[in-house]
Design an enzyme around this catalytic site. Structure first.
Site, short mmCIF file in Angstrom:
data_model
loop_
_atom_site.label_atom_id
_atom_site.label_comp_id
_atom_site.label_asym_id
_atom_site.label_seq_id
_atom_site.Cartn_x
_atom_site.Cartn_y
_atom_site.Cartn_z
CB SER A 19 -0.94 -0.01 1.20
OG SER A 19 -0.21 -0.18 2.41
CD GLU A 21 1.18 7.70 5.22
OE1 GLU A 21 0.96 6.60 5.78
OE2 GLU A 21 1.68 8.67 5.80
CB THR A 52 -1.24 12.28 5.67
OG1 THR A 52 -0.85 13.35 4.81
CG2 THR A 52 -0.30 11.11 5.51
CE1 TYR A 53 -9.19 15.48 7.86
CE2 TYR A 53 -8.30 15.74 10.06
CZ TYR A 53 -9.30 15.97 9.14
OH TYR A 53 -10.41 16.69 9.50
CG ASP A 113 2.57 14.44 16.16
OD1 ASP A 113 2.72 13.61 17.08
OD2 ASP A 113 3.03 14.29 15.01
CB ALA A 130 -8.87 10.85 25.07
CG HIS A 156 3.75 7.72 20.56
ND1 HIS A 156 3.81 8.76 21.44
CD2 HIS A 156 3.30 8.24 19.39
CE1 HIS A 156 3.40 9.88 20.83
NE2 HIS A 156 3.08 9.58 19.58
CE LYS A 172 -3.82 3.36 18.72
NZ LYS A 172 -2.63 3.71 17.93
CD GLN A 219 14.32 17.17 3.69
OE1 GLN A 219 13.49 16.33 3.33
NE2 GLN A 219 14.56 18.29 3.02
CG PHE A 223 10.56 13.20 10.72
CD1 PHE A 223 9.75 14.18 11.26
CD2 PHE A 223 10.02 11.95 10.48
CE1 PHE A 223 8.42 13.93 11.56
CE2 PHE A 223 8.68 11.68 10.77
CZ PHE A 223 7.89 12.68 11.31
CG HIS A 273 1.61 1.91 4.62
ND1 HIS A 273 0.43 2.02 3.91
CD2 HIS A 273 1.89 3.16 5.08
CE1 HIS A 273 0.00 3.28 3.98
NE2 HIS A 273 0.87 3.99 4.67
NE ARG A 279 11.28 12.79 -4.42
CZ ARG A 279 12.41 13.42 -4.12
NH1 ARG A 279 12.45 14.26 -3.11
NH2 ARG A 279 13.49 13.21 -4.83
P1 FAD Z 1 -2.33 7.03 20.11
O1 FAD Z 1 -2.18 5.66 19.59
O2 FAD Z 1 -3.66 7.46 20.59
O3 FAD Z 1 -1.31 7.28 21.27
C1 FAD Z 1 0.10 7.19 20.99
C2 FAD Z 1 0.85 6.61 22.16
O4 FAD Z 1 0.81 7.53 23.23
C3 FAD Z 1 0.23 5.33 22.63
O5 FAD Z 1 0.96 4.24 22.09
C4 FAD Z 1 0.31 5.41 24.14
O6 FAD Z 1 1.25 4.52 24.65
C5 FAD Z 1 0.68 6.84 24.42
N1 FAD Z 1 -0.43 7.42 25.18
C6 FAD Z 1 -1.54 7.97 24.69
N2 FAD Z 1 -2.35 8.37 25.67
C7 FAD Z 1 -1.70 8.06 26.82
C8 FAD Z 1 -1.97 8.23 28.18
N3 FAD Z 1 -3.11 8.81 28.58
N4 FAD Z 1 -1.07 7.80 29.09
C9 FAD Z 1 0.08 7.21 28.68
N5 FAD Z 1 0.41 7.04 27.41
C10 FAD Z 1 -0.45 7.45 26.49
N6 FAD Z 1 -0.25 12.36 12.12
C11 FAD Z 1 -1.03 13.26 11.51
O7 FAD Z 1 -1.18 14.38 12.01
N7 FAD Z 1 -1.69 12.98 10.34
C12 FAD Z 1 -1.60 11.78 9.73
O8 FAD Z 1 -2.20 11.55 8.68
C13 FAD Z 1 -0.75 10.78 10.35
N8 FAD Z 1 -0.61 9.55 9.79
C14 FAD Z 1 0.14 8.60 10.44
C15 FAD Z 1 0.19 7.30 9.90
C16 FAD Z 1 0.92 6.31 10.53
C17 FAD Z 1 0.95 4.92 9.94
C18 FAD Z 1 1.63 6.60 11.75
C19 FAD Z 1 2.43 5.53 12.45
C20 FAD Z 1 1.57 7.88 12.31
C21 FAD Z 1 0.83 8.90 11.67
N9 FAD Z 1 0.72 10.18 12.21
C22 FAD Z 1 -0.08 11.12 11.57
C23 FAD Z 1 1.45 10.55 13.43
C24 FAD Z 1 0.60 10.42 14.70
O9 FAD Z 1 -0.49 11.31 14.65
C25 FAD Z 1 1.49 10.75 15.90
O10 FAD Z 1 2.47 9.76 16.07
C26 FAD Z 1 0.76 11.05 17.20
O11 FAD Z 1 1.71 11.57 18.14
C27 FAD Z 1 0.14 9.85 17.88
O12 FAD Z 1 -1.02 9.45 17.22
P2 FAD Z 1 -1.55 7.94 17.48
O13 FAD Z 1 -2.81 7.74 16.79
O14 FAD Z 1 -0.44 7.02 17.23
O15 FAD Z 1 -1.82 8.08 19.04
#
Ligand code: FAD
Length: 305
Positions: A19, A21, A52-53, A113, A130, A156, A172, A219, A223, A273, A279
């Site tokens: 897939s 992205e 992405t969003y 983020d 949340a 993370h 999840k 870069q 990152f 993925h 690109r």
């Molecule tokens: P979550 O899974 O909700 O949380 C991330 C981690 O934080 C968890 O594993 C958990 O251990 C920890 N955590 C969360 N809440 C708590 C708590 N209350 N106490 C302790 N620990 C906690 N970002 C974008 O803005 N747009 C995108 O389109 C995008 N696409 C992505 C696609 C992929 C495949 C990946 C891997 C990341 C992407 N991201 C994107 C980045 C992502 O939004 C960030 O990494 C963000 O910081 C975490 O989002 P998440 O859904 O992984 O968070």
């Protein structure tokens, strides 16, 4: 990783699925480049392509426009990324409904983020979802969507330990996630250990490795340090001295990514993925090396034989 395995696995493309992205383009020029990329990669028949969003909904319109165009003008199946950070529930729900109304059946559900950037303190919106797990639940309450979620082989950066990280992934899955897609990584042992941890915790959905072909090592190194991904010394050595030599950089990058994918195939992984960065060149080359060919290329090959 063993390069000599390459020549012994001509049938590898039969086993591997990919897939891709993309990110929604900001300018007309970026839009043209994205569509060149989509056109080049479409014949490789990916399972889906994701768009992405922006966190906080900053790219809502551009993401929607890109997803619609993929739906209307290509044979590809789009997956819309969604985030919930800094957004009230009713606004997130409205976006889910909007995407569903124009035919989106696949989502990538993410928390996003914090607005101040990766690594700053995260505070959930008082009326919002949340985390990624709650967003999965919200999506499932609207439709029986195919939902991908994030996973972090190196955990993370906000997770205090792997147990907390895996626990979030489990939530999840319990809420209806179909598969996890990982943050990019360069050390396959870390991925394998993470998958083992997840399986021990009773998580059985596919955990698809996210592969980042290195278009610009400087870069990527910057990152990586922000998002907690390790850049091994051997990787830095491969790109050393190539800052002003884009052609050799690209050749090395495609070899590195193909090596990584081949090694994962040897470990039993079948789905990948690719973070394309909009690109086509490196991703196309890597797909070619792992036996994923366009029909045009296959037809030309059999005509020549
Ligand atoms: P979550 O899974 O909700 O949380 C991330 C981690 O934080 C968890 O594993 C958990 O251990 C920890 N955590 C969360 N809440 C708590 C708590 N209350 N106490 C302790 N620990 C906690 N970002 C974008 O803005 N747009 C995108 O389109 C995008 N696409 C992505 C696609 C992929 C495949 C990946 C891997 C990341 C992407 N991201 C994107 C980045 C992502 O939004 C960030 O990494 C963000 O910081 C975490 O989002 P998440 O859904 O992984 O968070």
């Amino acid at each position: 990783m063993n390069q000599f395995r390459f020549s012994r696995r001509p049938d590898i493309g039969d086993k591997v699925r990919v897939s891709f992205e993309f990110f929604p383009p900001k300018t007309d020029e970026m839009e043209a480049r994205l569509w060149d990329t989509v056109t080049r990669l479409e014949p490789l028949k990916p399972r889906f392509v994701s768009v992405t969003y922006g966190a906080g909904g900053s790219t809502r319109e551009r993401t929607a426009r890109t997803v619609k165009r993929i739906l209307n003008e290509t044979t590809l199946t789009p997956a819309a990324h969604m985030t919930c950070v800094d957004t009230a529930r009713h606004q997130v729900d409205a976006v889910i409904q909007e995407f569903a109304d124009f035919g989106v059946t696949r989502f990538v559900a993410l928390r996003g983020d914090p607005a101040a950037g990766v690594g700053t303190a995260y505070r959930p919106h008082p009326d919002g979802y949340a985390n990624g797990a709650e967003l999965v639940g919200a999506l499932k309450s609207v439709g029986d969507f195919d939902i991908s979620v994030s996973a972090y082989p190196e955990k993370h950066p906000e997770s205090p330990d792997f147990a907390t990280d895996i626990d979030m992934l489990k939530r999840k899955v319990d809420n209806g996630a179909t598969r996890a897609i990982t943050q990019f990584f360069f050390d396959n042992d870390l991925y394998e250990r993470y998958v083992e941890r997840a399986r021990r915790a009773g998580i059985y959905i596919p955990i698809v490795p996210g592969i980042l072909p290195v278009h610009n090592f400087t870069q990527v190194a910057n990152f990586s340090s922000r998002c907690g991904a390790l850049v091994p010394a051997w990787l830095a050595e491969r790109f050393e001295g190539l800052e002003n030599d884009p052609q050799t950089h690209a050749l090395v990058a495609s070899a590195v990514a193909a090596e990584q994918v081949h090694d994962l195939v040897e470990r039993g992984v079948g789905d990948f993925h690719f973070y394309t960065m909009n690109r086509a060149d490196l991703v196309f080359a890597v797909c070619h090396m792992i036996g994923i060919r366009s029909h045009e290329a296959e037809a030309a090959g059999s005509a020549a034989a």
